[in-house]
Write a protein that holds these residues in place. Structure first.
Motif, mmCIF file in Angstrom:
data_model
loop_
_atom_site.group_PDB
_atom_site.id
_atom_site.type_symbol
_atom_site.label_atom_id
_atom_site.label_comp_id
_atom_site.label_asym_id
_atom_site.label_seq_id
_atom_site.Cartn_x
_atom_site.Cartn_y
_atom_site.Cartn_z
ATOM 1 N N PRO A 227 25.467 11.869 -6.167
ATOM 2 C CA PRO A 227 25.005 10.931 -7.050
ATOM 3 C C PRO A 227 23.910 11.117 -8.144
ATOM 4 N N GLU A 228 23.860 10.746 -9.264
ATOM 5 C CA GLU A 228 22.994 10.562 -10.182
ATOM 6 C C GLU A 228 22.723 12.406 -10.596
ATOM 7 N N ARG A 229 24.090 13.511 -10.419
ATOM 8 C CA ARG A 229 24.350 14.710 -10.330
ATOM 9 C C ARG A 229 22.430 15.299 -9.902
ATOM 10 N N GLY A 230 22.429 14.614 -8.634
ATOM 11 C CA GLY A 230 21.344 14.922 -7.557
ATOM 12 C C GLY A 230 19.703 14.842 -8.267
ATOM 13 N N PHE A 231 19.944 14.094 -9.253
ATOM 14 C CA PHE A 231 18.111 14.394 -10.096
ATOM 15 C C PHE A 231 17.825 13.535 -9.383
ATOM 16 N N ARG A 232 18.232 11.960 -8.829
ATOM 17 C CA ARG A 232 17.026 11.171 -7.371
ATOM 18 C C ARG A 232 17.289 12.159 -6.647
ATOM 19 N N GLN A 233 17.817 13.091 -5.670
ATOM 20 C CA GLN A 233 17.559 13.429 -5.097
ATOM 21 C C GLN A 233 16.740 15.093 -4.925
ATOM 22 N N VAL A 234 16.260 15.330 -6.018
ATOM 23 C CA VAL A 234 15.324 16.530 -6.271
ATOM 24 C C VAL A 234 14.161 15.561 -6.828
ATOM 25 N N GLN B 43 8.493 14.201 -4.210
ATOM 26 C CA GLN B 43 7.435 12.665 -3.922
ATOM 27 C C GLN B 43 7.154 13.498 -2.518
ATOM 28 N N ARG B 44 8.030 13.374 -1.982
ATOM 29 C CA ARG B 44 8.296 13.867 0.039
ATOM 30 C C ARG B 44 7.211 14.598 -0.619
ATOM 31 N N TYR B 45 7.353 15.599 -0.926
ATOM 32 C CA TYR B 45 6.018 16.777 -0.343
ATOM 33 C C TYR B 45 4.475 16.302 -1.059
ATOM 34 N N LEU B 46 4.462 15.738 -1.622
ATOM 35 C CA LEU B 46 3.366 15.393 -2.591
ATOM 36 C C LEU B 46 2.477 14.712 -1.637
ATOM 37 N N GLN B 47 3.145 13.664 -0.801
ATOM 38 C CA GLN B 47 2.226 12.768 -0.283
ATOM 39 C C GLN B 47 1.683 13.737 0.913
ATOM 40 N N THR B 48 2.880 15.164 1.514
ATOM 41 C CA THR B 48 1.929 15.569 2.380
ATOM 42 C C THR B 48 0.597 16.071 2.085
ATOM 43 N N LEU B 49 0.154 16.022 0.174
ATOM 44 C CA LEU B 49 -0.787 16.322 0.096
ATOM 45 C C LEU B 49 -2.381 15.350 0.302
ATOM 46 N N SER C 40 -5.071 19.188 -7.693
ATOM 47 C CA SER C 40 -5.844 20.096 -8.005
ATOM 48 C C SER C 40 -4.752 21.093 -9.042
ATOM 49 N N ARG C 41 -3.396 20.863 -9.034
ATOM 50 C CA ARG C 41 -2.569 21.765 -9.837
ATOM 51 C C ARG C 41 -2.499 20.218 -10.989
ATOM 52 N N ASP C 42 -1.972 21.287 -12.137
ATOM 53 C CA ASP C 42 -1.500 20.621 -13.558
ATOM 54 C C ASP C 42 0.029 20.116 -13.561
ATOM 55 N N TYR C 43 0.887 20.734 -12.740
ATOM 56 C CA TYR C 43 1.693 20.321 -12.531
ATOM 57 C C TYR C 43 2.477 19.796 -11.840
ATOM 58 N N ASP C 44 3.435 18.658 -11.444
ATOM 59 C CA ASP C 44 3.807 18.761 -10.202
ATOM 60 C C ASP C 44 4.841 19.208 -9.549
ATOM 61 N N VAL C 45 5.661 20.178 -10.668
ATOM 62 C CA VAL C 45 7.123 20.633 -11.118
ATOM 63 C C VAL C 45 7.572 21.706 -12.664
ATOM 64 N N CYS C 46 7.768 22.263 -11.720
ATOM 65 C CA CYS C 46 8.024 23.520 -12.601
ATOM 66 C C CYS C 46 9.252 24.355 -13.044
ATOM 67 N N LEU C 47 9.969 23.932 -13.609
ATOM 68 C CA LEU C 47 11.197 24.077 -14.086
ATOM 69 C C LEU C 47 12.069 24.683 -14.604
ATOM 70 N N CYS C 48 12.579 25.643 -13.504
ATOM 71 C CA CYS C 48 12.830 26.940 -14.325
ATOM 72 C C CYS C 48 15.033 27.141 -14.505
ATOM 73 N N HIS C 49 14.913 27.185 -15.531
ATOM 74 C CA HIS C 49 16.449 27.309 -16.005
ATOM 75 C C HIS C 49 17.044 28.526 -16.869
ATOM 76 N N SER C 50 18.574 28.215 -17.360
ATOM 77 C CA SER C 50 18.691 29.374 -18.522
ATOM 78 C C SER C 50 18.621 28.874 -19.979
ATOM 79 N N GLU C 51 18.790 29.805 -20.642
ATOM 80 C CA GLU C 51 18.246 28.958 -21.735
ATOM 81 C C GLU C 51 20.309 28.184 -22.345
ATOM 82 N N GLU C 52 20.869 29.246 -22.156
ATOM 83 C CA GLU C 52 22.342 28.003 -22.295
ATOM 84 C C GLU C 52 22.179 27.141 -22.074
#
Length: 225
Positions: free
Chosen positions: A206-213, A218-224, A87-99
């Motif tokens: 581990p993996e700088r938290g990337f895997r946990q994110v 994925q867990r949230y998408l399964q609820t949809l 129902s939406r175009d993206y699963d994740v919107c990534l917000c970060h600083s320019e640097e």
């Protein structure tokens, strides 16, 4: 000269037939002619016959009111469905600083790659050229299921990043699992006060938290489903 008694007086009987006839004529003329009752079963001349063909335009109007492919289109729309993850175009919107653009690119590659790759929005890559920055951010948040905030020292110094964080929280204030803060190079105590009530992902893991994110999204998408 003959006597008057020799001629008899005219008889009164001769006047009676004339009087009766005059009375009959007067009685006949005085009577009103009886109205002929109109039969209720006789059809009106101006009414259309029920046995005849239907009036032109009625059948065409009825067919125009209900298009022939209405049932097929409704069934196809119900079968495809517009809910759930798609129902939406993206699963994740990534917000970060320019640097932190380089670190955001690494996180993006991890989320989109491998098994269970996610559809990610990165402003530097996916924003419409020439679009207003604020409008593009609002549209990206609206079209994404989850928001990942890359919290770094540069994120805390950038007023624009704070605006992104507040905008993400305002669109999903009570939706657990939709906003995921990732701490990179910061202690929990340095996290913005608006995020301290949430579960934070520690980038020193581990993996700088990337895997946990990725697993959290994925867990949230399964609820949809």
């Amino acid at each position: 000269m003959a006597s008057s008694s020799s001629f008899p007086a005219p008889s009164s009987r001769s006047k009676k037939p004339l009087g009766k006839m005059a009375a009959w004529l007067r009685q006949a003329l005085s009577k009103k002619p009886k109205e002929r009752p109109v039969s209720q079963e006789s059809p009106r001349s101006d009414a259309p016959s029920q046995d005849g063909p239907p009036a032109p335009g009625l059948s065409s109007a009825a067919s125009a009111a209900v298009p022939p492919d209405a049932s097929s289109s409704s069934s196809s729309s119900s079968s495809t469905g517009s809910g759930g993850r798609w129902s939406r175009d993206y699963d994740v919107c990534l917000c970060h600083s320019e640097e932190d653009a380089a670190a955001a690119q690494e996180l993006l590659a991890y989320l989109e790659g491998g098994a269970g790759g996610l559809r990610c929005f990165l402003q530097l890559r996916d924003a419409a050229p020439g679009g207003a920055i604020v409008s593009e951010l609002w549209r990206a948040l609206e079209r994404s299921h989850c928001r990942v905030l890359l919290i770094t020292p540069g994120f805390l110094r950038d007023p624009w990043c704070r605006y992104q964080m507040l905008q993400a929280l305002s669109q999903a204030p009570a939706a657990e699992g939709r906003t995921i803060p990732l701490l990179a190079g910061l202690a929990r105590a340095a996290c913005p006060a608006e995020l301290r009530f949430m579960h934070l992902v520690d980038g020193r893991g581990p993996e700088r938290g990337f895997r946990q994110v990725k697993e959290a999204v994925q867990r949230y998408l399964q609820t949809l489903r």
